[in-house]
Design a protein around this motif. Structure first.
Motif: not given
Length: 521
Positions: A1-6
């Motif tokens: 899962m990708s970093d949601w902040t980015e």
């Protein structure tokens, strides 16, 4: 899962949440940059959207971004790259308006060490920049005053819970996550205005459950950095020795800085024997810090920390109550006030060390004080002039050593006399360099005139000899004329008089050469 902040970083300023006023100020700064051409410092607590706002601004303005981090690279390298990028004028690749945005993150991590660039060099860069620069900082007052005064400033405040919850709600809907509204509010409340941490907590919880409820929101105790003023209050008034030591681990100060904070603020609450004991522990801590500086063995820091925290707390007698106004160490303000004088002293010491073949430290400790005593108030004057000439001192440096005003007639006249003396010494040590240079120039001028006359004249050589006192030829012509004179002299004398003729010729040549030299001088 990708970093949601980015993934969910705002792409335009309109998407930046919780700092509408700061957002509008940043937009106005960019739109009017051509009018003021100032850099801007965007400061505030971590995670409130400072860097995201800078990137969103660049996107809105159509400016390419060059982002640098003061903590990740050697500071000198960072400054060189900032200077190179900020000095470039608009190009075909610099965006629609011919601009690019330079973003310097963690700009409060620049320090005064000249080997690593330092805040002074950053100040110079931002003053001369041909491109807009955004400096992002967590601790505004950790930056030098000169740098702060050279830039516009915009403060980003902690994001309120009511501004964080809509962001979390929007992410949940985009990710297809079922949620309870109270769960989002619990996450927002636990992050103390840090929007980035709230998004990270949401992602951590969402990975473990299908539906987000209050019971699922277990963020745990977050690592926090305790403020120095809160720590001083706890150390001096509340904590025991063990508690004071453990609390110091959460303070973002090195032992070298922490001891200055404690030393200046302890007397505001301690007195008598407890103050004497506290200073005894601080003295022990300072000894350990001196050992660290001498050996570069940082394992000694723990002994210094033990003394300055646990020792000071153990010195307390009785309870301390009420509110106390703590302040930054006076030592720091003293360093700021004397920075110019120390820079002047170091510049003089470097000049002396280079000339005398000694170290800068020796020149600073041993030679400069002697010069100050020997030339106090520019007396004796001749010695002061000799010193100024020997070390190439300017008015400010002479003023520093002698204690006289830099703009007084006395100092100005010493500077002038020192410059004249330096020029005289240069001539004396040049040998025949200046003589040869002037002769060469004169001969070139004579050669041009003589060449013109030779080209237009078919007369006898004797005419050239007679005219040589006026506008004679160059060195080659002079040699030819001398040879001609010698042949004539030889043809007019007998063999018995040949030696006398030779002497006459030699005397003539010598007199010609000497008369030319005398004429030059």
């Amino acid at each position: 899962m990708s970093d949601w902040t980015e993934t969910y970083r705002p792409t335009t300023l309109s998407e930046v949440r919780g700092n509408n006023k700061a957002r509008d100020q940043l937009e106005e700064w960019a739109e009017t940059w051509d009018d003021h051409r100032d850099a801007v410092i965007v400061h505030g607590s971590p995670g409130v959207g400072k860097t995201s706002a800078a990137h969103a601004l660049a996107n809105d303005m159509g400016w390419p971004v060059m982002e640098l981090n003061a903590s990740d690279d050697r500071q000198a390298d960072v400054i060189e790259r900032i200077a190179g990028e900020a000095a470039k004028s608009g190009t075909l690749t610099a965006g629609e308006t011919g601009r690019r945005l330079v973003i310097l993150d963690e700009a409060d991590n620049f320090h005064g060490n000249a080997d690593y660039g330092g805040s002074r060099e950053v100040t110079r860069v931002v003053k001369d920049a041909e491109q807009p620069i955004v400096l992002v900082a967590n601790e505004f007052y950790e930056m030098s005053q000169s740098l702060r005064n050279s830039c516009e400033t915009i403060e980003f405040r902690d994001v309120s819970t009511r501004s964080i919850v809509p962001v979390l709600r929007d992410i949940c809907r985009r990710e297809g996550i079922d949620f309870d509204e109270d769960a989002l509010k619990a996450i927002a409340d636990s992050t103390s205005g840090d929007l980035r941490s709230a998004v990270n907590d949401l992602q951590a919880v969402a990975e473990e459950t299908d539906r987000l409820t209050v019971e699922d929101v277990v963020t745990g105790e977050r690592d926090t950095t305790e403020g120095i003023f809160d720590y001083l209050d706890a150390l001096i008034k509340e904590e025991d020795a063990e508690g004071a030591l453990k609390s110091s681990y959460d303070v973002d100060e090195t032992p070298d800085d922490l001891i200055n904070w404690i030393e200046d603020n302890v007397p505001k609450d301690y007195e008598g024997d407890e103050l004497a004991d506290a200073y005894e522990f601080l003295a022990n801590a300072d000894r350990w810090l001196g050992r660290v500086r001498a050996t570069q063995d940082y394992s000694y820091w723990r002994y210094a920390s033990d003394n300055m925290t646990a020792g000071v707390a153990a010195s307390r007698r009785g309870s301390k109550g009420g509110w106390t106004r703590y302040g930054p160490p006076s030592y720091w303000s003293k360093l700021g006030r004397t920075r110019g004088a120390r820079d002047t002293r170091d510049s003089i010491a470097e000049r002396i060390a280079e000339r005398e073949g000694t170290s800068v430290g020796t020149a600073r400790r041993e030679i400069v004080p002697f010069l100050e005593s020997m030339t106090h108030h520019c007396k004796p004057r001749d010695l002061t002039v000799t010193m100024a000439a020997a070390y190439e001192l300017d008015a400010d440096e002479i003023s520093f050593i002698t204690g006289s005003g830099a703009d007084t007639n006395k100092v100005e006249s010493i500077v002038e006399d020192a410059e004249e003396r330096t020029a005289e010494v240069a001539v004396e040590h040049s040998g025949t360099a200046f003589e040869n240079a002037v002769r060469s120039s004169d001969n070139d001028a004579e050669g041009e005139t003589g060449g013109d006359e030779a080209a237009g004249s078919t007369g006898d050589r004797s005419d050239g000899i007679n005219g040589s006192n006026g506008s004679g030829g160059g060195s080659d012509n002079q040699a030819t004329l001398t040879d001609s004179s010698a042949q004539t002299a030889r043809s007019d004398v007998t063999e018995s008089d040949e030696d006398d003729a030779r002497e006459t010729i030699d005397e003539t040549e010598t007199d010609d050469d000497q008369s030319g030299l005398n004429e030059f001088f």
